[in-house]
Design a protein around this motif. Structure first.
Motif, PDB file in Angstrom:
ATOM      1  N   ARG A   1       0.847  -1.195   0.000  1.00 42.31           N
ATOM      2  CA  ARG A   1       0.000   0.000   0.000  1.00 42.31           C
ATOM      3  C   ARG A   1       0.876   1.236   0.000  1.00 42.31           C
ATOM      4  N   ILE A   2       0.582   2.161  -0.915  1.00 47.36           N
ATOM      5  CA  ILE A   2       1.309   3.427  -1.012  1.00 47.36           C
ATOM      6  C   ILE A   2       0.290   4.558  -0.895  1.00 47.36           C
ATOM      7  N   GLY A   3       0.423   5.372   0.123  1.00 48.99           N
ATOM      8  CA  GLY A   3      -0.531   6.455   0.325  1.00 48.99           C
ATOM      9  C   GLY A   3      -1.903   5.930   0.681  1.00 48.99           C
ATOM     10  N   GLU A   4      -2.942   6.689   0.327  1.00 46.85           N
ATOM     11  CA  GLU A   4      -4.312   6.304   0.679  1.00 46.85           C
ATOM     12  C   GLU A   4      -4.918   5.319  -0.314  1.00 46.85           C
TER      13      GLU A   4
ATOM     14  N   VAL B   1       4.007  -3.049 -11.090  1.00 46.36           N
ATOM     15  CA  VAL B   1       2.768  -2.445 -11.585  1.00 46.36           C
ATOM     16  C   VAL B   1       2.271  -1.465 -10.535  1.00 46.36           C
ATOM     17  N   PHE B   2       2.161  -0.214 -10.931  1.00 51.01           N
ATOM     18  CA  PHE B   2       1.663   0.837 -10.044  1.00 51.01           C
ATOM     19  C   PHE B   2       0.189   1.085 -10.356  1.00 51.01           C
ATOM     20  N   ILE B   3      -0.633   1.097  -9.326  1.00 55.90           N
ATOM     21  CA  ILE B   3      -2.069   1.359  -9.507  1.00 55.90           C
ATOM     22  C   ILE B   3      -2.473   2.495  -8.577  1.00 55.90           C
ATOM     23  N   GLY B   4      -3.020   3.561  -9.165  1.00 51.75           N
ATOM     24  CA  GLY B   4      -3.479   4.702  -8.379  1.00 51.75           C
ATOM     25  C   GLY B   4      -2.360   5.485  -7.728  1.00 51.75           C
ATOM     26  N   MET B   5      -1.199   5.549  -8.353  1.00 53.09           N
ATOM     27  CA  MET B   5      -0.056   6.270  -7.778  1.00 53.09           C
ATOM     28  C   MET B   5       0.365   7.414  -8.689  1.00 53.09           C
ATOM     29  N   SER B   6       0.881   8.466  -8.089  1.00 57.34           N
ATOM     30  CA  SER B   6       1.368   9.614  -8.843  1.00 57.34           C
ATOM     31  C   SER B   6       2.776   9.324  -9.369  1.00 57.34           C
TER      32      SER B   6
ATOM     33  N   THR C   1       8.342   7.139  -8.658  1.00 56.36           N
ATOM     34  CA  THR C   1       9.790   7.367  -8.632  1.00 56.36           C
ATOM     35  C   THR C   1      10.378   7.025  -7.265  1.00 56.36           C
ATOM     36  N   ALA C   2       9.687   7.433  -6.207  1.00 54.99           N
ATOM     37  CA  ALA C   2      10.172   7.150  -4.857  1.00 54.99           C
ATOM     38  C   ALA C   2      10.202   5.645  -4.595  1.00 54.99           C
ATOM     39  N   PHE C   3       9.206   4.928  -5.081  1.00 56.15           N
ATOM     40  CA  PHE C   3       9.167   3.484  -4.863  1.00 56.15           C
ATOM     41  C   PHE C   3      10.255   2.785  -5.671  1.00 56.15           C
ATOM     42  N   LEU C   4      10.517   3.257  -6.876  1.00 57.71           N
ATOM     43  CA  LEU C   4      11.584   2.678  -7.682  1.00 57.71           C
ATOM     44  C   LEU C   4      12.943   2.861  -7.011  1.00 57.71           C
ATOM     45  N   ASP C   5      13.110   3.981  -6.341  1.00 57.08           N
ATOM     46  CA  ASP C   5      14.351   4.208  -5.597  1.00 57.08           C
ATOM     47  C   ASP C   5      14.505   3.183  -4.471  1.00 57.08           C
TER      48      ASP C   5
END
Length: 267
Positions: free
Chosen positions: A40-43, A56-61, A66-70
């Protein structure tokens, strides 16, 4: 009286192949699923990480992506640049059978974790197939001059090593598609939720996963057969060359033998 249509939630899905493999063990954060790893990332955001190198990113900015890839950078094996990617929209549908309109958003009854994992699985496989299709096309482009040269000259100037490299490239793609990724297998979530089989079947049809895998396997078979044939031709030419050398050496030895006999006769 309010006549406006009710708001239908919609999330953006963004699949990226960033490496050959990703280590998903011991990942921190708010883990929603272990196989595949979903965090879970954010809300509203979810990042689904597949061990065969796809996220796979779903509902992310974009900033959250970029932060998660880091965070994943230290867990990558064989990073890929540029990334292979695919995008889609996931939208809550009013229809009861979750249809997927051609070129439109992926419609689901609700944005549940299980449904999003199935969507992520289909997108991840589509990304892998996309990269594999491009690699196989490059191998065909490399083989074509060999075949053209063989057709026009009756021989090839390429080495056996070059043929084996082509065969190795084809084997790597086959290992990725059929072994590590297992495109033909259904996602693990369906073991617990067989009622979602229809959604996965619709996604499988939408992204033509089976058809693309079968086409890749046929192309891989052609590449393997062509590379093996060319390698055999090179081996045959090498064997013939060795036979000629052996004959020449035997002839030289016979000539030297006669010369020694002739020299002894004179003395």
């Amino acid at each position: 009286m309010n006549t406006e249509a009710p708001h239908i939630p919609q999330l953006a899905a963004h699949a990226l192949q960033i490496a050959d493999r990703i280590n998903t063990a011991g990942f921190g954060g708010q883990v929603l699923s272990a196989t595949p790893l979903a965090v879970r990332i954010g809300e509203t955001g979810i990042a689904v990480v597949f061990r065969y190198g796809v996220v796979v990113f779903i509902g992310m900015s974009p900033a959250e992506e970029t932060a998660f890839l880091d965070l994943l950078s230290a867990r990558l094996f064989g990073p890929i640049a540029p990334h292979e990617e695919e995008t889609a929209k996931v939208q809550v549908a009013r229809e009861s059978e979750e249809p997927i309109p051609v070129g439109g958003p992926i419609l689901v009854r609700e944005l549940s974790l299980e449904r999003l994992l199935i969507v992520a699985d289909a997108l991840a496989k589509s990304v892998i197939l996309g990269r594999s299709e491009r690699e196989i096309a490059n191998v065909f482009d490399t083989i074509e001059p060999f075949a053209r040269e063989l057709a026009s000259l009756g021989r090839t100037s390429k080495s056996r090593v070059a043929m084996l490299k082509l065969l190795g490239a084809a084997l790597l793609v086959q290992h990725r598609v059929s072994g590590r990724v297992a495109v033909g297998e259904k996602p693990d979530v369906l073991w617990d939720r067989p009622d979602l089989e229809r959604l996965y079947a619709r996604l499988e049809d939408e992204y033509e996963l089976k058809e693309r895998e079968e086409m890749l396997n046929r192309k891989l078979a052609v590449i393997a057969e062509t590379a093996t044939t060319l390698a055999d031709i090179i081996d045959t030419k090498r064997s013939l060359r060795l036979e000629v050398i052996v004959v020449i050496l035997i002839a030289c030895e016979i000539v030297l033998g006669f010369y020694e006999i002739f020299a002894r006769g004179r003395h």
